[in-house]
Design an enzyme around this catalytic site. Sequence first.
Site, short mmCIF file in Angstrom:
data_model
loop_
_atom_site.label_atom_id
_atom_site.label_comp_id
_atom_site.label_asym_id
_atom_site.label_seq_id
_atom_site.Cartn_x
_atom_site.Cartn_y
_atom_site.Cartn_z
N LYS A 147 11.85 6.09 3.55
CA LYS A 147 10.76 7.04 3.32
C LYS A 147 9.71 6.92 4.42
O LYS A 147 9.58 5.84 5.01
CB LYS A 147 10.13 6.79 1.96
CG LYS A 147 9.55 5.40 1.82
CD LYS A 147 9.16 5.09 0.41
CE LYS A 147 8.68 3.68 0.27
NZ LYS A 147 9.63 2.68 0.81
N TYR A 232 3.27 5.83 -1.08
CA TYR A 232 3.43 5.03 -2.29
C TYR A 232 2.56 5.58 -3.42
O TYR A 232 2.98 5.63 -4.58
CB TYR A 232 3.07 3.58 -2.02
CG TYR A 232 4.12 2.79 -1.29
CD1 TYR A 232 5.18 2.20 -1.97
CD2 TYR A 232 4.04 2.60 0.08
CE1 TYR A 232 6.15 1.47 -1.30
CE2 TYR A 232 5.00 1.87 0.76
CZ TYR A 232 6.05 1.31 0.06
OH TYR A 232 7.00 0.59 0.74
#
Length: 382
Positions: A147, A232
Amino acid sequence: MENRSSGINRRRVLQAMGLAAGAAWSPLAAWANPSDRKDRAGAGGNQGATLRVALMGLGSYAAQVAEAMQSCKRARVAGLISGTPSKLQEWGTKYGVPEKNRYDYGNFDRIKDDPDIDAVYIITPNAFHRDQAIRIAKAGKHVICEKPMAVSAKEGQDMIDACAAAGVKLLVGYRMHFEPKTLEAIRMRKAGDFGNILFFQGLCGFRIGDPGQWRLDKALAGGGSLMDIGIYAINGARYMVGEDPVWVTAQQSKTDPVKFKEGVDETIQFQLGFPSGAVASCLSTYQMNHLDRFFMTGEQGFAELQPATGYGPIQGRTHKGELAQPHARHQTLQMDEMAGILLDGNTPMVPIDGEEGLKDLKIIDAIYAACGTGVRQELRLG
């Protein structure tokens, strides 16, 4: 890419990655031969098989993954892709990867003819994810991508389309989706232990070091702290609240325009609104330490994770007491669970597919738009 500093020099990255794309695609013959499928990826009937993974980009986070995979029950390092010959030699010796399963960025399309590799895990700078994923898909291998999945929602959609066209799966390296205390908080929310969710706070940041590293180069990273550590909080807000947001507002601040050049965000505060009426307040920064906390409150209780995303043991508590689930190395859990998804067709509690990654990219695009315009951005993630 993971958020831990690597110190990779921009010039070295460009030299390593700037090789021409390789050969054109042809179907992977092994898929047409049932006798070859028993140790290959596919839905159903492969319980106990091992997922054979090639690691692409042999930097600091790939080292974390490779070491963690030594403890995996269902995944192993089977190939290596790097632009640095010395790394291919060193890692090949260390992890028992034969020379025939080592590739560089110019010739890795040849993995289409490599029966020893089921999937490739892309762990390179963000700007390369799209093109590398498309090449891997055309070679007939499953794609695992660190990611953020790409540097924009458009690029993420290109990756999804390429994998669908090639008949391979696309997974994103959301290691927290398998972390036991995180999953317990999600289980409790699904069970109604917190009642209607009202508010989420996600604080994510650290003080970044080497100003010459690729994470501070917009051409390679696609942005700044939001692309690296802020994702996150974006993803965490979604899996903790259990909804996708419908609007976002955001504000950017910068104290060091020399280190954080145009297009590289230092600190962003952003707010999300959800269909139920729940709201989230989040912070992403490259200029502050001691920020790794998720807090969620509902009408009947709360959950707190602190640290919430770090590599070490996650700590958590709720209104019912401490979360006591045992710690396990995140990447070991992640790779074994990915083996179950790719080999057995398992469905994780929290998705890790390309559509999940695309939703985060759409939110990131909207956050940057909100910072630039000062206008609330409406979101359509479905």
